[in-house]
Write a protein that holds these residues in place. Sequence first.
Motif, PDB file in Angstrom:
ATOM      1  N   GLY A  76       0.805  -1.213   0.000  1.00 35.28           N
ATOM      2  CA  GLY A  76       0.000   0.000   0.000  1.00 35.28           C
ATOM      3  C   GLY A  76       0.836   1.260   0.000  1.00 35.28           C
ATOM      4  N   GLU A  77       2.041   1.163   0.509  1.00 34.63           N
ATOM      5  CA  GLU A  77       2.934   2.316   0.579  1.00 34.63           C
ATOM      6  C   GLU A  77       3.744   2.513  -0.698  1.00 34.63           C
ATOM      7  OE1 GLU A  77       5.339   1.483   3.980  1.00 34.63           O
ATOM      8  OE2 GLU A  77       3.674   1.714   5.387  1.00 34.63           O
ATOM      9  N   ASN A  78       3.753   1.529  -1.573  1.00 30.62           N
ATOM     10  CA  ASN A  78       4.579   1.605  -2.776  1.00 30.62           C
ATOM     11  C   ASN A  78       3.693   1.949  -3.979  1.00 30.62           C
ATOM     12  OD1 ASN A  78       6.000   0.645  -5.230  1.00 30.62           O
ATOM     13  ND2 ASN A  78       7.589   0.131  -3.736  1.00 30.62           N
ATOM     14  N   GLU A  79       3.890   3.123  -4.515  1.00 39.94           N
ATOM     15  CA  GLU A  79       3.057   3.598  -5.625  1.00 39.94           C
ATOM     16  C   GLU A  79       3.191   2.730  -6.868  1.00 39.94           C
ATOM     17  OE1 GLU A  79       2.186   7.656  -8.201  1.00 39.94           O
ATOM     18  OE2 GLU A  79       3.674   7.694  -6.596  1.00 39.94           O
ATOM     19  N   LEU A  80       4.395   2.250  -7.148  1.00 41.53           N
ATOM     20  CA  LEU A  80       4.597   1.416  -8.334  1.00 41.53           C
ATOM     21  C   LEU A  80       3.794   0.121  -8.239  1.00 41.53           C
ATOM     22  CD1 LEU A  80       8.445   1.829  -8.931  1.00 41.53           C
ATOM     23  CD2 LEU A  80       6.568   2.934 -10.181  1.00 41.53           C
ATOM     24  N   ILE A  81       3.809  -0.494  -7.072  1.00 43.26           N
ATOM     25  CA  ILE A  81       3.057  -1.743  -6.895  1.00 43.26           C
ATOM     26  C   ILE A  81       1.565  -1.462  -6.897  1.00 43.26           C
ATOM     27  CG2 ILE A  81       2.622  -3.711  -5.383  1.00 43.26           C
ATOM     28  CD1 ILE A  81       5.528  -3.461  -4.427  1.00 43.26           C
ATOM     29  N   SER A  82       1.148  -0.379  -6.271  1.00 49.04           N
ATOM     30  CA  SER A  82      -0.277  -0.011  -6.284  1.00 49.04           C
ATOM     31  C   SER A  82      -0.764   0.192  -7.719  1.00 49.04           C
ATOM     32  CB  SER A  82      -0.508   1.252  -5.469  1.00 49.04           C
ATOM     33  OG  SER A  82      -0.241   1.025  -4.106  1.00 49.04           O
ATOM     34  N   ASN A  83       0.064   0.841  -8.534  1.00 47.57           N
ATOM     35  CA  ASN A  83      -0.290   1.032  -9.947  1.00 47.57           C
ATOM     36  C   ASN A  83      -0.387  -0.301 -10.675  1.00 47.57           C
ATOM     37  OD1 ASN A  83      -0.281   3.804  -9.559  1.00 47.57           O
ATOM     38  ND2 ASN A  83       1.748   4.101 -10.438  1.00 47.57           N
ATOM     39  N   LEU A  84       0.531  -1.206 -10.373  1.00 48.93           N
ATOM     40  CA  LEU A  84       0.506  -2.533 -10.996  1.00 48.93           C
ATOM     41  C   LEU A  84      -0.762  -3.278 -10.614  1.00 48.93           C
ATOM     42  CD1 LEU A  84       1.700  -4.915 -12.551  1.00 48.93           C
ATOM     43  CD2 LEU A  84       3.008  -5.493 -10.494  1.00 48.93           C
ATOM     44  N   LEU A  85      -1.115  -3.262  -9.343  1.00 50.99           N
ATOM     45  CA  LEU A  85      -2.310  -3.979  -8.906  1.00 50.99           C
ATOM     46  C   LEU A  85      -3.577  -3.383  -9.516  1.00 50.99           C
ATOM     47  CD1 LEU A  85      -1.400  -4.667  -5.173  1.00 50.99           C
ATOM     48  CD2 LEU A  85      -1.214  -6.215  -7.139  1.00 50.99           C
ATOM     49  N   GLU A  86      -3.621  -2.076  -9.677  1.00 43.28           N
ATOM     50  CA  GLU A  86      -4.765  -1.432 -10.323  1.00 43.28           C
ATOM     51  C   GLU A  86      -4.839  -1.833 -11.796  1.00 43.28           C
ATOM     52  OE1 GLU A  86      -8.199   0.473 -11.044  1.00 43.28           O
ATOM     53  OE2 GLU A  86      -7.336   0.099  -9.062  1.00 43.28           O
ATOM     54  N   ALA A  87      -3.694  -1.876 -12.460  1.00 43.83           N
ATOM     55  CA  ALA A  87      -3.663  -2.287 -13.864  1.00 43.83           C
ATOM     56  C   ALA A  87      -4.087  -3.751 -14.007  1.00 43.83           C
ATOM     57  CB  ALA A  87      -2.265  -2.073 -14.453  1.00 43.83           C
ATOM     58  N   GLU A  88      -3.654  -4.603 -13.067  1.00 39.87           N
ATOM     59  CA  GLU A  88      -4.086  -6.008 -13.071  1.00 39.87           C
ATOM     60  C   GLU A  88      -5.597  -6.099 -12.921  1.00 39.87           C
ATOM     61  OE1 GLU A  88      -2.190  -8.228  -9.968  1.00 39.87           O
ATOM     62  OE2 GLU A  88      -0.328  -8.460 -11.083  1.00 39.87           O
ATOM     63  N   LYS A  89      -6.132  -5.271 -12.048  1.00 41.98           N
ATOM     64  CA  LYS A  89      -7.576  -5.261 -11.817  1.00 41.98           C
ATOM     65  C   LYS A  89      -8.333  -4.892 -13.101  1.00 41.98           C
ATOM     66  CE  LYS A  89     -10.966  -2.878  -8.940  1.00 41.98           C
ATOM     67  NZ  LYS A  89     -11.135  -1.841  -7.913  1.00 41.98           N
ATOM     68  N   GLN A  90      -7.825  -3.908 -13.826  1.00 41.30           N
ATOM     69  CA  GLN A  90      -8.474  -3.472 -15.066  1.00 41.30           C
ATOM     70  C   GLN A  90      -8.434  -4.581 -16.127  1.00 41.30           C
ATOM     71  OE1 GLN A  90     -10.168  -0.577 -15.465  1.00 41.30           O
ATOM     72  NE2 GLN A  90      -9.753  -0.248 -13.302  1.00 41.30           N
ATOM     73  N   VAL A  91      -7.296  -5.230 -16.271  1.00 43.92           N
ATOM     74  CA  VAL A  91      -7.191  -6.332 -17.242  1.00 43.92           C
ATOM     75  C   VAL A  91      -8.066  -7.496 -16.798  1.00 43.92           C
ATOM     76  CG1 VAL A  91      -5.633  -8.067 -18.240  1.00 43.92           C
ATOM     77  CG2 VAL A  91      -4.934  -5.667 -18.135  1.00 43.92           C
ATOM     78  N   GLY A  92      -8.068  -7.780 -15.513  1.00 49.85           N
ATOM     79  CA  GLY A  92      -8.917  -8.850 -14.993  1.00 49.85           C
ATOM     80  C   GLY A  92     -10.390  -8.596 -15.268  1.00 49.85           C
ATOM     81  N   GLN A  93     -10.829  -7.357 -15.117  1.00 51.49           N
ATOM     82  CA  GLN A  93     -12.220  -7.008 -15.393  1.00 51.49           C
ATOM     83  C   GLN A  93     -12.541  -7.205 -16.872  1.00 51.49           C
ATOM     84  OE1 GLN A  93     -14.844  -6.138 -13.237  1.00 51.49           O
ATOM     85  NE2 GLN A  93     -15.901  -6.615 -15.130  1.00 51.49           N
ATOM     86  N   MET A  94     -11.607  -6.797 -17.727  1.00 49.37           N
ATOM     87  CA  MET A  94     -11.810  -6.971 -19.161  1.00 49.37           C
ATOM     88  C   MET A  94     -11.914  -8.457 -19.511  1.00 49.37           C
ATOM     89  SD  MET A  94      -9.552  -5.499 -22.356  1.00 49.37           S
ATOM     90  CE  MET A  94      -8.050  -6.093 -21.625  1.00 49.37           C
ATOM     91  N   ILE A  95     -11.063  -9.266 -18.918  1.00 50.00           N
ATOM     92  CA  ILE A  95     -11.090 -10.708 -19.187  1.00 50.00           C
ATOM     93  C   ILE A  95     -12.388 -11.321 -18.655  1.00 50.00           C
ATOM     94  CG2 ILE A  95      -9.989 -12.913 -18.586  1.00 50.00           C
ATOM     95  CD1 ILE A  95      -7.288 -11.387 -18.847  1.00 50.00           C
ATOM     96  N   ASP A  96     -12.843 -10.874 -17.501  1.00 43.41           N
ATOM     97  CA  ASP A  96     -14.130 -11.350 -16.979  1.00 43.41           C
ATOM     98  C   ASP A  96     -15.263 -11.002 -17.940  1.00 43.41           C
ATOM     99  OD1 ASP A  96     -12.946 -12.411 -14.720  1.00 43.41           O
ATOM    100  OD2 ASP A  96     -13.537 -10.743 -13.407  1.00 43.41           O
ATOM    101  N   ASP A  97     -15.238  -9.786 -18.472  1.00 45.91           N
ATOM    102  CA  ASP A  97     -16.276  -9.367 -19.430  1.00 45.91           C
ATOM    103  C   ASP A  97     -16.235 -10.236 -20.675  1.00 45.91           C
ATOM    104  OD1 ASP A  97     -16.924  -7.352 -17.633  1.00 45.91           O
ATOM    105  OD2 ASP A  97     -15.955  -5.750 -18.803  1.00 45.91           O
ATOM    106  N   ILE A  98     -15.039 -10.492 -21.185  1.00 43.71           N
ATOM    107  CA  ILE A  98     -14.880 -11.347 -22.373  1.00 43.71           C
ATOM    108  C   ILE A  98     -15.377 -12.757 -22.072  1.00 43.71           C
ATOM    109  CG2 ILE A  98     -13.176 -12.450 -23.895  1.00 43.71           C
ATOM    110  CD1 ILE A  98     -11.530  -9.792 -23.578  1.00 43.71           C
ATOM    111  N   ASN A  99     -15.044 -13.255 -20.890  1.00 40.93           N
ATOM    112  CA  ASN A  99     -15.472 -14.586 -20.484  1.00 40.93           C
ATOM    113  C   ASN A  99     -16.999 -14.688 -20.483  1.00 40.93           C
ATOM    114  OD1 ASN A  99     -14.880 -17.241 -19.610  1.00 40.93           O
ATOM    115  ND2 ASN A  99     -15.314 -16.632 -17.498  1.00 40.93           N
ATOM    116  N   GLN A 100     -17.666 -13.648 -20.021  1.00 39.95           N
ATOM    117  CA  GLN A 100     -19.129 -13.641 -20.015  1.00 39.95           C
ATOM    118  C   GLN A 100     -19.673 -13.758 -21.442  1.00 39.95           C
ATOM    119  OE1 GLN A 100     -21.296 -13.690 -17.376  1.00 39.95           O
ATOM    120  NE2 GLN A 100     -19.442 -14.010 -16.181  1.00 39.95           N
ATOM    121  N   VAL A 101     -19.064 -13.045 -22.371  1.00 42.90           N
ATOM    122  CA  VAL A 101     -19.502 -13.094 -23.765  1.00 42.90           C
ATOM    123  C   VAL A 101     -19.252 -14.480 -24.352  1.00 42.90           C
ATOM    124  CG1 VAL A 101     -19.081 -12.174 -26.089  1.00 42.90           C
ATOM    125  CG2 VAL A 101     -19.183 -10.615 -24.123  1.00 42.90           C
ATOM    126  N   VAL A 102     -18.068 -15.020 -24.121  1.00 43.91           N
ATOM    127  CA  VAL A 102     -17.697 -16.318 -24.693  1.00 43.91           C
ATOM    128  C   VAL A 102     -18.592 -17.435 -24.161  1.00 43.91           C
ATOM    129  CG1 VAL A 102     -15.853 -18.051 -24.763  1.00 43.91           C
ATOM    130  CG2 VAL A 102     -15.318 -15.644 -25.183  1.00 43.91           C
TER     131      VAL A 102
END
Length: 113
Positions: free
Chosen positions: A78-104
């Motif tokens: 939580g104190e490391n901005e670089l890691i926080s940014n990475l986890l947020e980016a992972e969350k965004q890609v994960g959401q996109m993959i979940d959306d694609i999975n729903q369509v498939v």
Amino acid sequence: MAVNIYDTANQLEQDLRNTDEFKSLDAAFNAVKNDEEASSVFDEFRQVQQTIQQKQMMGQEVSEEEAKQAQEISGKIGENELISNLLEAEKQVGQMIDDINQVVLKPVRELYQ
């Protein structure tokens, strides 16, 4: 006309690589990897996370020490901005993959309704 669904899947893989979300994830991961402190904390986080997940999958309890270690590493993350940014980016890609999975999986869901 026969459809080669694997060609479609391979095209989807290429399209995923070209999304802004994936490009952000790639940049965030490289930023963490190239920062010695962030990389060390992130590696420790992944190791602790993997250990806890393995224990849970095997039905074993997580020790107090492991829980404390997980809590400590979460604080560092939580104190490391670089890691926080990475986890947020992972969350965004994960959401996109979940959306694609729903369509498939829509045809399968509709089949059982």
